[in-house]
Design an enzyme around this catalytic site. Structure first.
Site, PDB file in Angstrom:
ATOM      1  N   ASP A  35      46.441  41.909  29.399  1.00 16.98           N
ATOM      2  CA  ASP A  35      45.521  42.328  30.571  1.00 16.98           C
ATOM      3  C   ASP A  35      45.177  43.884  30.363  1.00 16.98           C
ATOM      4  O   ASP A  35      45.976  44.665  29.831  1.00 16.98           O
ATOM      5  CB  ASP A  35      46.414  42.250  31.604  1.00 16.98           C
ATOM      6  CG  ASP A  35      45.739  42.507  33.259  1.00 16.98           C
ATOM      7  OD1 ASP A  35      45.639  41.189  33.851  1.00 16.98           O
ATOM      8  OD2 ASP A  35      44.943  43.441  33.349  1.00 16.98           O
ATOM      9  N   VAL A 103      39.002  37.274  38.905  1.00 17.14           N
ATOM     10  CA  VAL A 103      38.210  36.513  38.047  1.00 17.14           C
ATOM     11  C   VAL A 103      38.239  35.193  38.212  1.00 17.14           C
ATOM     12  O   VAL A 103      39.515  34.484  38.254  1.00 17.14           O
ATOM     13  CB  VAL A 103      38.805  36.837  36.968  1.00 17.14           C
ATOM     14  CG1 VAL A 103      37.846  36.393  35.645  1.00 17.14           C
ATOM     15  CG2 VAL A 103      38.538  38.410  36.578  1.00 17.14           C
ATOM     16  N   HIS A 107      43.588  31.566  35.135  1.00 16.92           N
ATOM     17  CA  HIS A 107      44.478  32.322  34.250  1.00 16.92           C
ATOM     18  C   HIS A 107      45.845  32.352  34.815  1.00 16.92           C
ATOM     19  O   HIS A 107      45.962  32.464  35.919  1.00 16.92           O
ATOM     20  CB  HIS A 107      43.732  33.888  34.005  1.00 16.92           C
ATOM     21  CG  HIS A 107      43.395  34.523  35.303  1.00 16.92           C
ATOM     22  ND1 HIS A 107      42.200  34.207  35.997  1.00 16.92           N
ATOM     23  CD2 HIS A 107      43.992  35.443  35.844  1.00 16.92           C
ATOM     24  CE1 HIS A 107      42.284  35.130  36.922  1.00 16.92           C
ATOM     25  NE2 HIS A 107      43.326  35.911  37.065  1.00 16.92           N
ATOM     26  N   HIS A 109      49.013  34.561  34.811  1.00 21.01           N
ATOM     27  CA  HIS A 109      49.804  36.224  34.309  1.00 21.01           C
ATOM     28  C   HIS A 109      51.073  35.927  34.027  1.00 21.01           C
ATOM     29  O   HIS A 109      51.747  35.060  34.597  1.00 21.01           O
ATOM     30  CB  HIS A 109      49.626  37.106  35.632  1.00 21.01           C
ATOM     31  CG  HIS A 109      48.301  37.532  36.417  1.00 21.01           C
ATOM     32  ND1 HIS A 109      47.881  38.608  36.164  1.00 21.01           N
ATOM     33  CD2 HIS A 109      47.581  36.691  37.122  1.00 21.01           C
ATOM     34  CE1 HIS A 109      46.653  38.490  36.758  1.00 21.01           C
ATOM     35  NE2 HIS A 109      46.384  37.441  37.470  1.00 21.01           N
TER      36      HIS A 109
HETATM   37  P1  5GP Z   1      43.206  38.273  39.294  1.00 21.45           P
HETATM   38  O1  5GP Z   1      43.200  39.083  40.393  1.00 21.45           O
HETATM   39  O2  5GP Z   1      42.034  37.008  38.914  1.00 21.45           O
HETATM   40  O3  5GP Z   1      44.507  37.019  39.339  1.00 21.45           O
HETATM   41  O4  5GP Z   1      43.604  38.611  37.749  1.00 21.45           O
HETATM   42  C1  5GP Z   1      42.427  39.209  36.957  1.00 21.45           C
HETATM   43  C2  5GP Z   1      43.199  40.126  36.004  1.00 21.45           C
HETATM   44  O5  5GP Z   1      42.271  40.226  34.986  1.00 21.45           O
HETATM   45  C3  5GP Z   1      43.540  41.432  36.407  1.00 21.45           C
HETATM   46  O6  5GP Z   1      44.867  41.635  36.337  1.00 21.45           O
HETATM   47  C4  5GP Z   1      42.701  42.522  35.703  1.00 21.45           C
HETATM   48  O7  5GP Z   1      43.428  43.519  35.363  1.00 21.45           O
HETATM   49  C5  5GP Z   1      42.438  41.554  34.333  1.00 21.45           C
HETATM   50  N1  5GP Z   1      40.963  41.827  33.890  1.00 21.45           N
HETATM   51  C6  5GP Z   1      39.873  41.979  34.392  1.00 21.45           C
HETATM   52  N2  5GP Z   1      38.949  42.463  33.544  1.00 21.45           N
HETATM   53  C7  5GP Z   1      39.519  42.306  32.415  1.00 21.45           C
HETATM   54  C8  5GP Z   1      38.868  42.491  31.069  1.00 21.45           C
HETATM   55  O8  5GP Z   1      37.745  42.721  30.799  1.00 21.45           O
HETATM   56  N3  5GP Z   1      39.877  42.283  30.044  1.00 21.45           N
HETATM   57  C9  5GP Z   1      40.966  42.171  30.289  1.00 21.45           C
HETATM   58  N4  5GP Z   1      41.884  42.047  29.225  1.00 21.45           N
HETATM   59  N5  5GP Z   1      41.577  41.995  31.413  1.00 21.45           N
HETATM   60  C10 5GP Z   1      40.788  42.033  32.651  1.00 21.45           C
END
Ligand code: 5GP
Length: 123
Positions: A35, A103, A107, A109
């Site tokens: 992340d 996103v 995914h 985590h």
């Molecule tokens: P969500 O809130 O959708 O469950 O988590 C999205 C995760 O994607 C967040 O923890 C954020 O830090 C990570 N993230 C967002 N953009 C990028 C990116 O461009 N590269 C990587 N490696 N992680 C990302």
């Protein structure tokens, strides 16, 4: 919840190689990478390569081969990072508005390396 996939989301762009990532493990159907804004000493995202928006979308529509590959890859990541046989970890996924998903590409985590606190705050 609608499962309309946005092919311009950031993880789709990572999968197309348009944006770099720090890969932990890659298989035919799955990519695991660090992340960009880690919430714990270990914070890896595991994503299917197919166009799935959420956990339930993936679980309902992905092939058995994709589903097995995804989970085996997640297990390998836990083993590689020393958290499976160590002090443990948390595997979580967010979906939609209430889940505060940022996103819109499914995914998982995988978080570890410290005590992570309670799963959710009580309202
Ligand atoms: P969500 O809130 O959708 O469950 O988590 C999205 C995760 O994607 C967040 O923890 C954020 O830090 C990570 N993230 C967002 N953009 C990028 C990116 O461009 N590269 C990587 N490696 N992680 C990302």
């Amino acid at each position: 919840m609608a499962h309309t996939y946005d092919p311009q989301n950031i993880f789709a762009r990572i999968l197309r190689g348009e944006i770099p990532n720090k890969t932990v493990l890659e298989t035919q159907h799955t990519l695991a990478f660090h992340d960009i804004n880690p919430a714990a000493p270990v914070h890896v995202l595991v994503i299917p390569k197919g166009p799935y928006v959420t956990f339930d979308h993936f679980a309902a529509d992905a092939s058995a081969e994709e589903i097995v590959d995804f989970h085996r890859t997640a297990a390998s990541v836990c083993a590689m990072l020393g958290i499976a046989a160590g002090d443990g970890y948390r595997a979580i996924t967010n979906a939609g508005v209430h889940g505060m998903q940022e996103v819109p590409h499914y995914h998982l985590h995988i978080l570890g390396g410290r005590v992570l606190g309670r799963l959710v705050e009580r309202a």
